[in-house]
Design a protein around this motif. Sequence first.
Motif, PDB file in Angstrom:
ATOM      1  N   GLU A 165      46.681  41.779  53.821  1.00  0.00           N
ATOM      2  CA  GLU A 165      45.473  41.947  53.018  1.00  0.00           C
ATOM      3  C   GLU A 165      45.411  40.832  51.987  1.00  0.00           C
ATOM      4  OE1 GLU A 165      45.130  42.810  49.586  1.00  0.00           O
ATOM      5  OE2 GLU A 165      47.251  43.076  49.151  1.00  0.00           O
ATOM      6  N   THR A 166      44.245  40.662  51.392  1.00  0.00           N
ATOM      7  CA  THR A 166      44.090  39.700  50.302  1.00  0.00           C
ATOM      8  C   THR A 166      43.174  40.297  49.255  1.00  0.00           C
ATOM      9  OG1 THR A 166      44.424  37.810  51.784  1.00  0.00           O
ATOM     10  CG2 THR A 166      43.357  37.367  49.682  1.00  0.00           C
ATOM     11  N   SER A 167      43.568  40.170  47.995  1.00  0.00           N
ATOM     12  CA  SER A 167      42.798  40.732  46.894  1.00  0.00           C
ATOM     13  C   SER A 167      42.131  39.639  46.073  1.00  0.00           C
ATOM     14  CB  SER A 167      43.693  41.567  45.974  1.00  0.00           C
ATOM     15  OG  SER A 167      44.095  42.761  46.589  1.00  0.00           O
ATOM     16  N   VAL A 168      41.007  39.987  45.466  1.00  0.00           N
ATOM     17  CA  VAL A 168      40.368  39.124  44.480  1.00  0.00           C
ATOM     18  C   VAL A 168      40.962  39.478  43.125  1.00  0.00           C
ATOM     19  CG1 VAL A 168      38.214  38.506  43.346  1.00  0.00           C
ATOM     20  CG2 VAL A 168      38.250  38.895  45.809  1.00  0.00           C
ATOM     21  N   VAL A 169      41.398  38.464  42.385  1.00  0.00           N
ATOM     22  CA  VAL A 169      42.008  38.670  41.079  1.00  0.00           C
ATOM     23  C   VAL A 169      41.452  37.646  40.090  1.00  0.00           C
ATOM     24  CG1 VAL A 169      44.156  39.601  42.027  1.00  0.00           C
ATOM     25  CG2 VAL A 169      43.958  37.157  41.649  1.00  0.00           C
ATOM     26  N   VAL A 170      41.696  37.892  38.814  1.00  0.00           N
ATOM     27  CA  VAL A 170      41.357  36.926  37.767  1.00  0.00           C
ATOM     28  C   VAL A 170      42.680  36.449  37.188  1.00  0.00           C
ATOM     29  CG1 VAL A 170      40.174  36.556  35.579  1.00  0.00           C
ATOM     30  CG2 VAL A 170      39.203  38.096  37.271  1.00  0.00           C
ATOM     31  N   VAL A 171      42.920  35.135  37.242  1.00  0.00           N
ATOM     32  CA  VAL A 171      44.251  34.611  36.998  1.00  0.00           C
ATOM     33  C   VAL A 171      44.505  34.002  35.618  1.00  0.00           C
ATOM     34  CG1 VAL A 171      46.005  33.018  37.924  1.00  0.00           C
ATOM     35  CG2 VAL A 171      44.447  34.182  39.458  1.00  0.00           C
ATOM     36  N   PRO A 172      43.524  33.568  34.837  1.00  0.00           N
ATOM     37  CA  PRO A 172      43.822  32.761  33.647  1.00  0.00           C
ATOM     38  C   PRO A 172      44.848  33.383  32.712  1.00  0.00           C
ATOM     39  CG  PRO A 172      41.476  32.827  34.020  1.00  0.00           C
ATOM     40  CD  PRO A 172      42.090  33.796  34.975  1.00  0.00           C
ATOM     41  N   ALA A 173      45.640  32.513  32.040  1.00  0.00           N
ATOM     42  CA  ALA A 173      46.622  32.993  31.083  1.00  0.00           C
ATOM     43  C   ALA A 173      45.949  33.607  29.859  1.00  0.00           C
ATOM     44  CB  ALA A 173      47.524  31.836  30.651  1.00  0.00           C
ATOM     45  N   ASN A 174      44.712  33.235  29.602  1.00  0.00           N
ATOM     46  CA  ASN A 174      43.966  33.822  28.496  1.00  0.00           C
ATOM     47  C   ASN A 174      42.749  34.543  29.051  1.00  0.00           C
ATOM     48  OD1 ASN A 174      43.183  34.443  25.860  1.00  0.00           O
ATOM     49  ND2 ASN A 174      41.880  32.630  25.740  1.00  0.00           N
ATOM     50  N   PRO A 175      42.927  35.679  29.725  1.00  0.00           N
ATOM     51  CA  PRO A 175      41.803  36.366  30.366  1.00  0.00           C
ATOM     52  C   PRO A 175      40.793  36.893  29.372  1.00  0.00           C
ATOM     53  CG  PRO A 175      43.750  37.737  30.398  1.00  0.00           C
ATOM     54  CD  PRO A 175      44.196  36.391  29.923  1.00  0.00           C
ATOM     55  N   GLY A 176      41.200  37.069  28.107  1.00  0.00           N
ATOM     56  CA  GLY A 176      40.248  37.551  27.112  1.00  0.00           C
ATOM     57  C   GLY A 176      39.070  36.614  26.942  1.00  0.00           C
ATOM     58  N   ALA A 177      39.282  35.326  27.207  1.00  0.00           N
ATOM     59  CA  ALA A 177      38.191  34.365  27.076  1.00  0.00           C
ATOM     60  C   ALA A 177      37.104  34.611  28.099  1.00  0.00           C
ATOM     61  CB  ALA A 177      38.726  32.945  27.222  1.00  0.00           C
ATOM     62  N   LEU A 178      37.452  35.304  29.198  1.00  0.00           N
ATOM     63  CA  LEU A 178      36.468  35.606  30.228  1.00  0.00           C
ATOM     64  C   LEU A 178      35.898  37.021  30.096  1.00  0.00           C
ATOM     65  CD1 LEU A 178      38.227  34.171  33.403  1.00  0.00           C
ATOM     66  CD2 LEU A 178      36.496  33.082  31.996  1.00  0.00           C
ATOM     67  N   SER A 179      36.531  37.837  29.240  1.00  0.00           N
ATOM     68  CA  SER A 179      36.213  39.261  29.255  1.00  0.00           C
ATOM     69  C   SER A 179      34.830  39.576  28.711  1.00  0.00           C
ATOM     70  CB  SER A 179      37.269  40.041  28.478  1.00  0.00           C
ATOM     71  OG  SER A 179      37.274  39.677  27.113  1.00  0.00           O
ATOM     72  N   VAL A 180      34.304  38.797  27.761  1.00  0.00           N
ATOM     73  CA  VAL A 180      33.009  39.117  27.173  1.00  0.00           C
ATOM     74  C   VAL A 180      31.918  39.088  28.229  1.00  0.00           C
ATOM     75  CG1 VAL A 180      31.258  38.394  25.534  1.00  0.00           C
ATOM     76  CG2 VAL A 180      33.665  38.295  24.894  1.00  0.00           C
ATOM     77  N   ARG A 181      31.855  38.012  28.974  1.00  0.00           N
ATOM     78  CA  ARG A 181      30.842  37.900  30.022  1.00  0.00           C
ATOM     79  C   ARG A 181      31.066  38.931  31.117  1.00  0.00           C
ATOM     80  NH1 ARG A 181      25.731  36.766  31.352  1.00  0.00           N
ATOM     81  NH2 ARG A 181      25.548  36.038  33.497  1.00  0.00           N
ATOM     82  N   SER A 182      32.299  39.130  31.518  1.00  0.00           N
ATOM     83  CA  SER A 182      32.569  40.058  32.610  1.00  0.00           C
ATOM     84  C   SER A 182      32.314  41.500  32.206  1.00  0.00           C
ATOM     85  CB  SER A 182      34.007  39.890  33.106  1.00  0.00           C
ATOM     86  OG  SER A 182      34.938  40.099  32.076  1.00  0.00           O
ATOM     87  N   LEU A 183      32.555  41.845  30.953  1.00  0.00           N
ATOM     88  CA  LEU A 183      32.277  43.210  30.502  1.00  0.00           C
ATOM     89  C   LEU A 183      30.776  43.480  30.486  1.00  0.00           C
ATOM     90  CD1 LEU A 183      34.901  43.710  27.649  1.00  0.00           C
ATOM     91  CD2 LEU A 183      34.816  44.853  29.856  1.00  0.00           C
ATOM     92  N   ASP A 184      29.989  42.456  30.179  1.00  0.00           N
ATOM     93  CA  ASP A 184      28.529  42.610  30.260  1.00  0.00           C
ATOM     94  C   ASP A 184      28.115  42.935  31.693  1.00  0.00           C
ATOM     95  OD1 ASP A 184      28.199  42.143  27.601  1.00  0.00           O
ATOM     96  OD2 ASP A 184      27.665  40.030  27.809  1.00  0.00           O
ATOM     97  N   ILE A 185      28.704  42.232  32.648  1.00  0.00           N
ATOM     98  CA  ILE A 185      28.395  42.473  34.053  1.00  0.00           C
ATOM     99  C   ILE A 185      28.854  43.868  34.475  1.00  0.00           C
ATOM    100  CG2 ILE A 185      28.957  41.739  36.403  1.00  0.00           C
ATOM    101  CD1 ILE A 185      29.051  38.862  35.348  1.00  0.00           C
ATOM    102  N   ALA A 186      30.042  44.271  33.999  1.00  0.00           N
ATOM    103  CA  ALA A 186      30.557  45.601  34.334  1.00  0.00           C
ATOM    104  C   ALA A 186      29.615  46.685  33.811  1.00  0.00           C
ATOM    105  CB  ALA A 186      31.948  45.787  33.740  1.00  0.00           C
ATOM    106  N   LYS A 187      29.106  46.503  32.608  1.00  0.00           N
ATOM    107  CA  LYS A 187      28.178  47.485  32.032  1.00  0.00           C
ATOM    108  C   LYS A 187      26.925  47.595  32.881  1.00  0.00           C
ATOM    109  CE  LYS A 187      25.744  48.594  27.727  1.00  0.00           C
ATOM    110  NZ  LYS A 187      25.479  48.157  26.329  1.00  0.00           N
TER     111      LYS A 187
END
Length: 237
Positions: A165-187
């Motif tokens: 199997e293969t999973s989609v993941v988010v890899v950056p060492a500072n994932p918080g920098a991506l979280s604002v935009r992604s949380l908007d999408i999640a909402k």
Amino acid sequence: MRRVTADPRNRNPVADLDPLGVCRSTLALENAEVIRSPTAGGAPRFVISTDQVDLHGDIVVQAGLVPVEDRIPAQVDHSGKMRDLIGYWKNIKTESKRTLADLVLFDPGVSKMADMIRALHEAGIRMAASIGFHPDLEDGGYELLRDPANDWVTGVKYLRAKLVETSVVVVPANPGALSVRSLDIAKHFGISAERMQKFVVSESSQQLLRQMPRHDALARAAAAVQKADAILKGVPS
């Protein structure tokens, strides 16, 4: 994946691997790549694995990595849960010590998680793939990687393995920098902030940073911050 740690007592780390379990191999950010399809609505093509050292300190030799089927399941974060199944991977090919595959997502409306991954990809948020595989632990199926300075085992080089199997993941060492935009999408898709934060922040490969020497962690974090900032600047608000 059960981590194969350096051990001054020279115990056999391969004995700690569960031969019935699925191991994981997540690419470092600099090796992760998503090739956008040339046609609108086409499947994005991911580099899902390479011969380079991964975030676990291991190497999966691509020439010995064999898919169990022409199509393998696609999910998020290796959860193994039906709710996190997002589609399947096809056109799995090895080229120049890299394995590539097309991600075919479920049709819109079938899965909120698949819809979220589609939205993240279309928004330009950096994602990567992490393979799940069964290693061949018989003689000749693997080699131990050692630190030449002290002969400690630092990882495993898997010479033969089955890709399951293969999973989609988010890899950056500072994932918080991506979280604002992604949380908007999640909402937007009705996905809880807790689940989305787990997807962005708690992927096991990121936790390995805690085990790194401080100077290595700072160097990786600095590079990841720069890349994350560049990505976010290119994403419409």
